[in-house]
Design an enzyme around this catalytic site. Structure first.
Site, mmCIF file in Angstrom:
data_model
loop_
_atom_site.group_PDB
_atom_site.id
_atom_site.type_symbol
_atom_site.label_atom_id
_atom_site.label_comp_id
_atom_site.label_asym_id
_atom_site.label_seq_id
_atom_site.Cartn_x
_atom_site.Cartn_y
_atom_site.Cartn_z
ATOM 1 N N LYS A 98 46.793 -48.275 -5.226
ATOM 2 C CA LYS A 98 46.638 -49.733 -5.102
ATOM 3 C C LYS A 98 45.217 -50.020 -4.619
ATOM 4 O O LYS A 98 44.782 -49.463 -3.610
ATOM 5 C CB LYS A 98 47.626 -50.275 -4.085
ATOM 6 C CG LYS A 98 49.051 -50.327 -4.592
ATOM 7 C CD LYS A 98 49.885 -51.247 -3.723
ATOM 8 C CE LYS A 98 51.275 -51.484 -4.253
ATOM 9 N NZ LYS A 98 51.770 -50.662 -5.325
ATOM 10 N N ASP A 132 47.632 -49.469 -9.954
ATOM 11 C CA ASP A 132 48.695 -50.479 -9.910
ATOM 12 C C ASP A 132 48.069 -51.864 -10.048
ATOM 13 O O ASP A 132 46.909 -52.059 -9.701
ATOM 14 C CB ASP A 132 49.408 -50.444 -8.552
ATOM 15 C CG ASP A 132 50.361 -49.262 -8.433
ATOM 16 O OD1 ASP A 132 50.499 -48.506 -9.407
ATOM 17 O OD2 ASP A 132 50.956 -49.122 -7.361
ATOM 18 N N MET A 133 48.848 -52.811 -10.523
ATOM 19 C CA MET A 133 48.357 -54.199 -10.531
ATOM 20 C C MET A 133 49.081 -54.950 -9.425
ATOM 21 O O MET A 133 50.300 -54.971 -9.386
ATOM 22 C CB MET A 133 48.619 -54.851 -11.890
ATOM 23 C CG MET A 133 47.947 -56.189 -12.045
ATOM 24 S SD MET A 133 46.145 -56.133 -11.819
ATOM 25 C CE MET A 133 45.598 -55.494 -13.404
ATOM 26 N N ARG A 182 49.808 -49.206 -18.721
ATOM 27 C CA ARG A 182 51.215 -49.221 -18.282
ATOM 28 C C ARG A 182 51.663 -50.679 -18.230
ATOM 29 O O ARG A 182 50.980 -51.531 -17.680
ATOM 30 C CB ARG A 182 51.296 -48.592 -16.894
ATOM 31 C CG ARG A 182 52.637 -48.758 -16.219
ATOM 32 C CD ARG A 182 52.428 -48.744 -14.719
ATOM 33 N NE ARG A 182 52.432 -47.405 -14.161
ATOM 34 C CZ ARG A 182 51.938 -47.151 -12.936
ATOM 35 N NH1 ARG A 182 51.411 -48.084 -12.208
ATOM 36 N NH2 ARG A 182 51.983 -45.921 -12.461
ATOM 37 N N LYS A 185 57.033 -55.555 -15.618
ATOM 38 C CA LYS A 185 57.359 -56.982 -15.640
ATOM 39 C C LYS A 185 56.555 -57.729 -14.575
ATOM 40 O O LYS A 185 56.123 -58.854 -14.785
ATOM 41 C CB LYS A 185 58.852 -57.193 -15.405
ATOM 42 C CG LYS A 185 59.711 -56.787 -16.588
ATOM 43 C CD LYS A 185 61.149 -57.206 -16.395
ATOM 44 C CE LYS A 185 62.046 -56.599 -17.459
ATOM 45 N NZ LYS A 185 63.461 -56.918 -17.259
ATOM 46 N N ARG A 291 60.076 -55.480 -1.922
ATOM 47 C CA ARG A 291 59.953 -55.835 -3.348
ATOM 48 C C ARG A 291 61.077 -55.189 -4.157
ATOM 49 O O ARG A 291 61.577 -55.765 -5.110
ATOM 50 C CB ARG A 291 58.577 -55.430 -3.891
ATOM 51 C CG ARG A 291 57.442 -56.315 -3.398
ATOM 52 C CD ARG A 291 56.195 -56.198 -4.259
ATOM 53 N NE ARG A 291 55.578 -54.895 -4.186
ATOM 54 C CZ ARG A 291 54.739 -54.502 -3.219
ATOM 55 N NH1 ARG A 291 54.401 -55.331 -2.253
ATOM 56 N NH2 ARG A 291 54.227 -53.297 -3.236
ATOM 57 N N ARG A 292 61.484 -53.971 -3.762
ATOM 58 C CA ARG A 292 62.623 -53.320 -4.456
ATOM 59 C C ARG A 292 63.902 -54.114 -4.194
ATOM 60 O O ARG A 292 64.728 -54.275 -5.069
ATOM 61 C CB ARG A 292 62.819 -51.872 -3.991
ATOM 62 C CG ARG A 292 61.640 -50.943 -4.155
ATOM 63 C CD ARG A 292 61.248 -50.637 -5.583
ATOM 64 N NE ARG A 292 60.541 -51.626 -6.341
ATOM 65 C CZ ARG A 292 59.226 -51.872 -6.290
ATOM 66 N NH1 ARG A 292 58.444 -51.202 -5.494
ATOM 67 N NH2 ARG A 292 58.672 -52.791 -7.065
HETATM 68 P P1 FDA Z 1 64.627 -55.811 -14.162
HETATM 69 O O1 FDA Z 1 64.155 -56.255 -12.821
HETATM 70 O O2 FDA Z 1 65.098 -56.827 -15.129
HETATM 71 O O3 FDA Z 1 65.722 -54.700 -13.948
HETATM 72 C C1 FDA Z 1 66.474 -54.129 -15.010
HETATM 73 C C2 FDA Z 1 67.657 -53.398 -14.397
HETATM 74 O O4 FDA Z 1 67.169 -52.285 -13.640
HETATM 75 C C3 FDA Z 1 68.427 -54.251 -13.383
HETATM 76 O O5 FDA Z 1 69.444 -54.963 -14.032
HETATM 77 C C4 FDA Z 1 68.948 -53.209 -12.427
HETATM 78 O O6 FDA Z 1 70.101 -52.599 -12.948
HETATM 79 C C5 FDA Z 1 67.865 -52.183 -12.406
HETATM 80 N N1 FDA Z 1 66.895 -52.403 -11.310
HETATM 81 C C6 FDA Z 1 65.636 -52.867 -11.399
HETATM 82 N N2 FDA Z 1 65.048 -52.884 -10.185
HETATM 83 C C7 FDA Z 1 65.979 -52.435 -9.321
HETATM 84 C C8 FDA Z 1 65.987 -52.212 -7.921
HETATM 85 N N3 FDA Z 1 64.922 -52.471 -7.178
HETATM 86 N N4 FDA Z 1 67.111 -51.729 -7.359
HETATM 87 C C9 FDA Z 1 68.207 -51.439 -8.100
HETATM 88 N N5 FDA Z 1 68.263 -51.623 -9.440
HETATM 89 C C10 FDA Z 1 67.166 -52.113 -10.034
HETATM 90 N N6 FDA Z 1 54.969 -54.018 -10.522
HETATM 91 C C11 FDA Z 1 53.753 -54.616 -10.324
HETATM 92 O O7 FDA Z 1 53.689 -55.827 -10.159
HETATM 93 N N7 FDA Z 1 52.622 -53.863 -10.330
HETATM 94 C C12 FDA Z 1 52.633 -52.519 -10.558
HETATM 95 O O8 FDA Z 1 51.581 -51.880 -10.563
HETATM 96 C C13 FDA Z 1 53.871 -51.888 -10.774
HETATM 97 N N8 FDA Z 1 53.952 -50.544 -11.008
HETATM 98 C C14 FDA Z 1 55.155 -50.000 -11.411
HETATM 99 C C15 FDA Z 1 55.187 -48.675 -11.842
HETATM 100 C C16 FDA Z 1 56.379 -48.138 -12.323
HETATM 101 C C17 FDA Z 1 56.394 -46.706 -12.803
HETATM 102 C C18 FDA Z 1 57.547 -48.942 -12.375
HETATM 103 C C19 FDA Z 1 58.838 -48.397 -12.941
HETATM 104 C C20 FDA Z 1 57.519 -50.249 -11.929
HETATM 105 C C21 FDA Z 1 56.329 -50.786 -11.419
HETATM 106 N N9 FDA Z 1 56.280 -52.104 -10.976
HETATM 107 C C22 FDA Z 1 55.046 -52.677 -10.743
HETATM 108 C C23 FDA Z 1 57.513 -52.878 -10.699
HETATM 109 C C24 FDA Z 1 57.899 -53.783 -11.868
HETATM 110 O O9 FDA Z 1 56.991 -54.851 -11.992
HETATM 111 C C25 FDA Z 1 59.302 -54.369 -11.686
HETATM 112 O O10 FDA Z 1 59.315 -55.172 -10.535
HETATM 113 C C26 FDA Z 1 60.406 -53.329 -11.577
HETATM 114 O O11 FDA Z 1 60.205 -52.278 -12.457
HETATM 115 C C27 FDA Z 1 61.782 -53.977 -11.893
HETATM 116 O O12 FDA Z 1 61.759 -54.536 -13.160
HETATM 117 P P2 FDA Z 1 62.467 -53.903 -14.466
HETATM 118 O O13 FDA Z 1 61.443 -53.828 -15.538
HETATM 119 O O14 FDA Z 1 63.130 -52.647 -14.130
HETATM 120 O O15 FDA Z 1 63.478 -55.025 -14.936
#
Ligand code: FDA
Length: 305
Positions: A98, A132-133, A182, A185, A291-292
């Site tokens: 970051k 990371d963003m 990468r 969302k 955030r998680r």
């Molecule tokens: P969505 O939030 O719609 O989730 C889809 C499904 O996945 C949910 O229905 C649930 O089942 C499951 N799920 C998702 N998150 C969960 C959680 N916390 N606990 C339990 N279940 C969960 N963001 C950012 O702004 N800057 C960045 O640099 C990064 N870097 C990054 C790297 C990597 C490798 C990953 C996987 C993610 C990131 N993110 C990130 C985070 C990203 O922006 C996003 O907030 C999360 O991945 C959750 O979004 P989903 O795409 O999974 O979809």
């Protein structure tokens, strides 16, 4: 955006909450679902285990918004140590950083120099650094630093967020120069003037940008996109398109976070896809952990239970 999500994201930035809550045992216990431990050793042992199962791994040392030069240097040291130990253990693990942890809030040059140092050391060890963003206010500077560094270092990747209206334009401008992008969302609370607030719209934009990256002429130019999501609708839609276009597996990868949707991780790995798991470690886990929680309100109920 839901009220719960906004409250959680606000609390991740609140000084009092972020200093009190992490001291409670039940909070410490619940974070263990998302990280194997606070120490580098914990992250590397998990990387070793996951690599033996066939996953790729990425590690990140938690922390953000460092407000002193000394703290940024501590982060650089942590990553230097990580690169050294990855090399010693012959792991394929890469790192993800970051920029606010490397000094972006203090001085652009300090941040640039810190990142450049890590890139050089990663190059010597034949490995790779993801950026990371973070929040929208850092986007311009993050892209500026990335665009300068990519001219000299090819072992660097940049993250784009599908919730931002401008990401399509950013992606199009990066396609000319960036070998590794990468797509996520987006995890922060952003104003509706810059960021979509509706989940369907964010998902739709994710698919639009991901499919753009999968166009044959773009892959031929050398781009390797990373689709970082746990959204199985999106993942399977992309896999369908990839199969229909007969795109080879080395042209793209999927990324997920440690501890999230383990069932899906297993399923995607078994189907033969390249999947990298991002493992976090470090003591400064609170904002990241919140955030998680905000991503899935069910986590909050688990925590309270
Ligand atoms: P969505 O939030 O719609 O989730 C889809 C499904 O996945 C949910 O229905 C649930 O089942 C499951 N799920 C998702 N998150 C969960 C959680 N916390 N606990 C339990 N279940 C969960 N963001 C950012 O702004 N800057 C960045 O640099 C990064 N870097 C990054 C790297 C990597 C490798 C990953 C996987 C993610 C990131 N993110 C990130 C985070 C990203 O922006 C996003 O907030 C999360 O991945 C959750 O979004 P989903 O795409 O999974 O979809």
């Amino acid at each position: 955006m839901s009220l719960v999500r906004n409250i959680l994201l606000w609390s991740s930035k609140n000084y009092w909450i972020s200093h009190k809550l992490p001291k409670y045992k039940f909070v410490q216990k619940s974070v263990s679902r998302f990280m194997p431990g606070e120490k580098l050793d914990d992250a590397l042992s998990k990387s070793y285990e996951l690599e033996n199962m066939g996953y790729g791994t990425i590690i990140t040392y938690l922390g953000e918004n460092s407000l002193s030069k000394a703290l940024t240097l501590k982060t650089v040291n942590q990553y230097q140590d990580a690169l050294e130990r990855i090399d010693e253990r012959s792991l394929k693990t890469v790192i993800s950083v970051k920029l606010t942890q490397l000094g972006l809030d203090i001085d652009e040059k300090l941040c640039f120099d810190n990142l450049k140092q890590l890139l050089k050391e990663a190059e010597l060890k034949n490995t790779f650094v993801w950026i990371d963003m973070e929040e929208y206010i850092y986007l311009e500077l993050t892209l500026k630093i990335y665009k300068k560094l990519i001219q000299e270092h090819q072992n660097i990747g940049i993250t784009l967020q599908s919730y931002l209206y401008r990401s399509e334009d950013d992606l199009k401008s990066l396609l000319e120069i960036a070998p590794y992008i990468r797509l996520v969302k987006g995890a922060y609370s952003e104003d509706s003037s810059v960021s979509m607030q509706n989940r369907n719209e964010i998902d739709g934009n994710y698919l639009k940008l991901a499919n753009l990256m999968l166009e044959k002429k773009i892959l031929k130019n050398g781009l390797i996109p990373s689709f970082a999501t746990h959204d199985h609708h999106i993942i399977y839609s992309l896999i369908n398109n990839i199969n229909a276009a007969e795109i080879e597996k080395y042209h793209y990868e999927f990324n997920m976070l440690y501890g999230i949707r383990r069932d899906l991780q297993n399923e995607i790995l078994k189907s033969g896809q390249n999947l990298k798991i991002l493992i976090s470690y470090g003591e400064e886990w609170f904002p990241w952990y919140v955030r998680r929680l905000a991503e899935n309100p069910k986590n909050l109920f688990l925590l309270l239970k």
